[in-house]
Design an enzyme around this catalytic site. Structure first.
Site, short mmCIF file in Angstrom:
data_model
loop_
_atom_site.label_atom_id
_atom_site.label_comp_id
_atom_site.label_asym_id
_atom_site.label_seq_id
_atom_site.Cartn_x
_atom_site.Cartn_y
_atom_site.Cartn_z
N LEU A 12 33.07 25.72 28.99
CA LEU A 12 32.75 26.15 27.62
C LEU A 12 32.85 27.67 27.49
O LEU A 12 33.34 28.18 26.48
CB LEU A 12 31.33 25.69 27.24
CG LEU A 12 30.84 26.17 25.87
CD1 LEU A 12 31.74 25.68 24.74
CD2 LEU A 12 29.39 25.72 25.63
N TYR A 123 18.77 16.37 35.66
CA TYR A 123 19.52 17.33 34.82
C TYR A 123 18.91 17.36 33.42
O TYR A 123 18.61 18.44 32.89
CB TYR A 123 20.99 16.90 34.77
CG TYR A 123 21.83 17.62 33.76
CD1 TYR A 123 22.21 18.96 33.95
CD2 TYR A 123 22.27 16.98 32.60
CE1 TYR A 123 22.98 19.62 32.99
CE2 TYR A 123 23.05 17.63 31.66
CZ TYR A 123 23.41 18.96 31.86
OH TYR A 123 24.18 19.60 30.92
N1 LIG Z 1 29.98 19.50 30.70
C1 LIG Z 1 29.40 18.68 29.85
O1 LIG Z 1 29.84 17.52 29.65
C2 LIG Z 1 28.18 19.12 29.09
C3 LIG Z 1 27.53 18.20 28.23
C4 LIG Z 1 26.42 18.63 27.51
C5 LIG Z 1 25.95 19.92 27.64
N2 LIG Z 1 26.58 20.78 28.50
C6 LIG Z 1 26.05 22.14 28.61
O2 LIG Z 1 27.08 23.02 28.18
C7 LIG Z 1 27.01 24.26 28.90
C8 LIG Z 1 28.38 24.59 29.48
O3 LIG Z 1 28.77 23.55 30.35
P1 LIG Z 1 30.15 23.63 31.16
O4 LIG Z 1 30.57 22.22 31.43
O5 LIG Z 1 31.07 24.58 30.49
O6 LIG Z 1 29.65 24.27 32.53
P2 LIG Z 1 30.49 24.60 33.85
O7 LIG Z 1 31.94 24.50 33.59
O8 LIG Z 1 29.89 23.78 34.96
O9 LIG Z 1 30.15 26.13 34.10
C9 LIG Z 1 28.86 26.50 34.48
C10 LIG Z 1 28.73 27.99 34.29
O10 LIG Z 1 27.40 28.34 34.66
C11 LIG Z 1 27.48 29.45 35.53
N3 LIG Z 1 26.34 29.44 36.46
C12 LIG Z 1 25.90 28.42 37.24
N4 LIG Z 1 24.86 28.81 37.97
C13 LIG Z 1 24.62 30.11 37.64
C14 LIG Z 1 23.67 31.07 38.05
N5 LIG Z 1 22.72 30.79 38.95
N6 LIG Z 1 23.75 32.31 37.52
C15 LIG Z 1 24.69 32.62 36.60
N7 LIG Z 1 25.60 31.76 36.16
C16 LIG Z 1 25.57 30.51 36.68
C17 LIG Z 1 28.79 29.31 36.28
O11 LIG Z 1 29.15 30.58 36.77
P3 LIG Z 1 30.18 30.80 38.02
O12 LIG Z 1 31.31 29.83 37.79
O13 LIG Z 1 30.58 32.23 37.85
O14 LIG Z 1 29.40 30.50 39.25
C18 LIG Z 1 29.68 28.82 35.13
O15 LIG Z 1 30.12 29.91 34.38
C19 LIG Z 1 25.91 24.06 29.95
O16 LIG Z 1 24.72 24.62 29.46
C20 LIG Z 1 25.75 22.56 30.04
O17 LIG Z 1 24.44 22.19 30.42
C21 LIG Z 1 27.68 20.41 29.22
#
Ligand SMILES: NC(=O)c1ccc[n+]([C@@H]2O[C@H](COP(=O)([O-])OP(=O)(O)OC[C@H]3O[C@@H](n4cnc5c(N)ncnc54)[C@H](OP(=O)(O)O)[C@@H]3O)[C@@H](O)[C@H]2O)c1
Length: 291
Positions: A12, A123
């Site tokens: 995202l 989660y």
């Molecule tokens: N994926 C889904 O289907 C889904 C569904 C509903 C809601 N969401 C929510 O949408 C948001 C974005 O999801 P996404 O799928 O784009 O996530 P993602 O691709 O898994 O990316 C996670 C991000 O969080 C960062 N991160 C993880 N641990 C961290 C830490 N300790 N300190 C700083 N940064 C950290 C990572 O940074 P690095 O890569 O630099 O380590 C990465 O930029 C999240 O809040 C998730 O809960 C996702």
């Protein structure tokens, strides 16, 4: 407007950086600031002096969270509170990205923003706890719940299905979980509009329509022109560490009340497939240049 995006290296986050034109946007990954470290968060915010902070950083591996709930609450709850406290000190507004998994999936009509949270996995609990704590630290923060994200530059369901289908005549996909697939670029546009309009409170933001993972797989392969047969199956045949809600469709009422409408998920697939094709072609060409 100045904006800081935590989680800018994620699926995202990349879409937000791509779509956010016309404002001064700083992307922050975990290499710049581990959100579990309050000093690193404070320094990143002092550096970018944002009007808005978008918190898209999270530990998103749902089964990983179940196996390591301490890490889940450390990143998804306590670290989110670190960001909210720093936002409060800096006078920045906060938009927190949350999930449909705060619900138990026992309803059979779309979840409204005031339906009670009742997560059934670690989660979901870590995000539900964050929502409650954030609302105490920053009562005016905006909580955007979304679901079933897919987009370029990330590990996502249609990408996995296309990879698996490329070497098989038939695949099985679960047909007993229903939700709303959401294209990251469309969600990014909605988040940008919410920030620009000064949104507060809980908003449900997904592409329109709902389906099962089986329907999602079938439509992805149909639009990609892949002839692999998709057969429906049930979750009990694919037991995973974390239970998933059976039904987590989010109502668009709160989003529509902000004058935002998102298109049906099926209409986003041509855009996703084009982006995916482009990135695969770029990867192939960079590998052939290196050979
Ligand atoms: N994926 C889904 O289907 C889904 C569904 C509903 C809601 N969401 C929510 O949408 C948001 C974005 O999801 P996404 O799928 O784009 O996530 P993602 O691709 O898994 O990316 C996670 C991000 O969080 C960062 N991160 C993880 N641990 C961290 C830490 N300790 N300190 C700083 N940064 C950290 C990572 O940074 P690095 O890569 O630099 O380590 C990465 O930029 C999240 O809040 C998730 O809960 C996702």
């Amino acid at each position: 407007m100045r904006v800081a995006i935590f989680g800018a290296t994620g699926m995202l986050g990349k879409a937000l950086l791509h779509q956010w034109i016309g404002d001064d946007v700083t992307g922050i990954g975990s290499a710049q600031a581990d959100i579990r470290n309050p000093d690193q968060v404070r320094t990143a915010i002092e550096h970018s002096k944002p009007d808005w902070i978008v918190l898209a950083a999270a530990y998103t591996d749902v089964d990983g969270c179940e196996i390591n709930p301490t890490l889940a609450s450390s990143v998804n709850t306590h670290a989110a509170v670190n960001v909210a406290k720093a936002a409060d000190r800096a006078g920045s507004k906060l938009l927190f990205v949350s999930t449909d998994y705060v619900f138990d999936g026992k309803k059979n009509s779309p979840y409204e923003t005031d339906d009670p949270r009742n997560p059934i996995n670690a989660y979901g609990r870590s995000k539900a706890d964050a929502e409650e704590k954030l609302a105490q630290v920053l009562p005016d923060c905006c909580i955007v719940r979304t679901s079933w994200l897919f987009g370029p530059g990330g590990k996502c369901f249609p990408d996995t299905i296309l990879k698996v289908a490329s070497s098989r005549k038939e695949i099985e996909v679960v047909n007993d979980q229903r939700g709303c697939p959401t294209y990251t670029m469309d969600l990014a546009d909605a988040i940008i509009q919410l920030c620009r309009s000064g949104a507060k409170g809980i908003v449900h933001a997904t592409n329109a329509g709902d389906c099962t993972w089986f329907d999602f797989a079938k439509e992805t392969l149909r639009q990609a022109g892949v002839s692999t047969t998709v057969k429906p199956t049930t979750s009990d045949k694919y037991v995973r560490p974390a239970e998933r809600p059976k039904y987590s469709v989010l109502s668009p009422a709160s989003l529509n009340a902000c004058s935002i409408k998102m298109r049906p998920w099926q209409e986003t697939l041509p855009d996703y497939l084009a982006e995916r094709g482009r990135s695969h072609a770029e990867l192939a060409s960079s590998l052939s240049n290196r050979a």
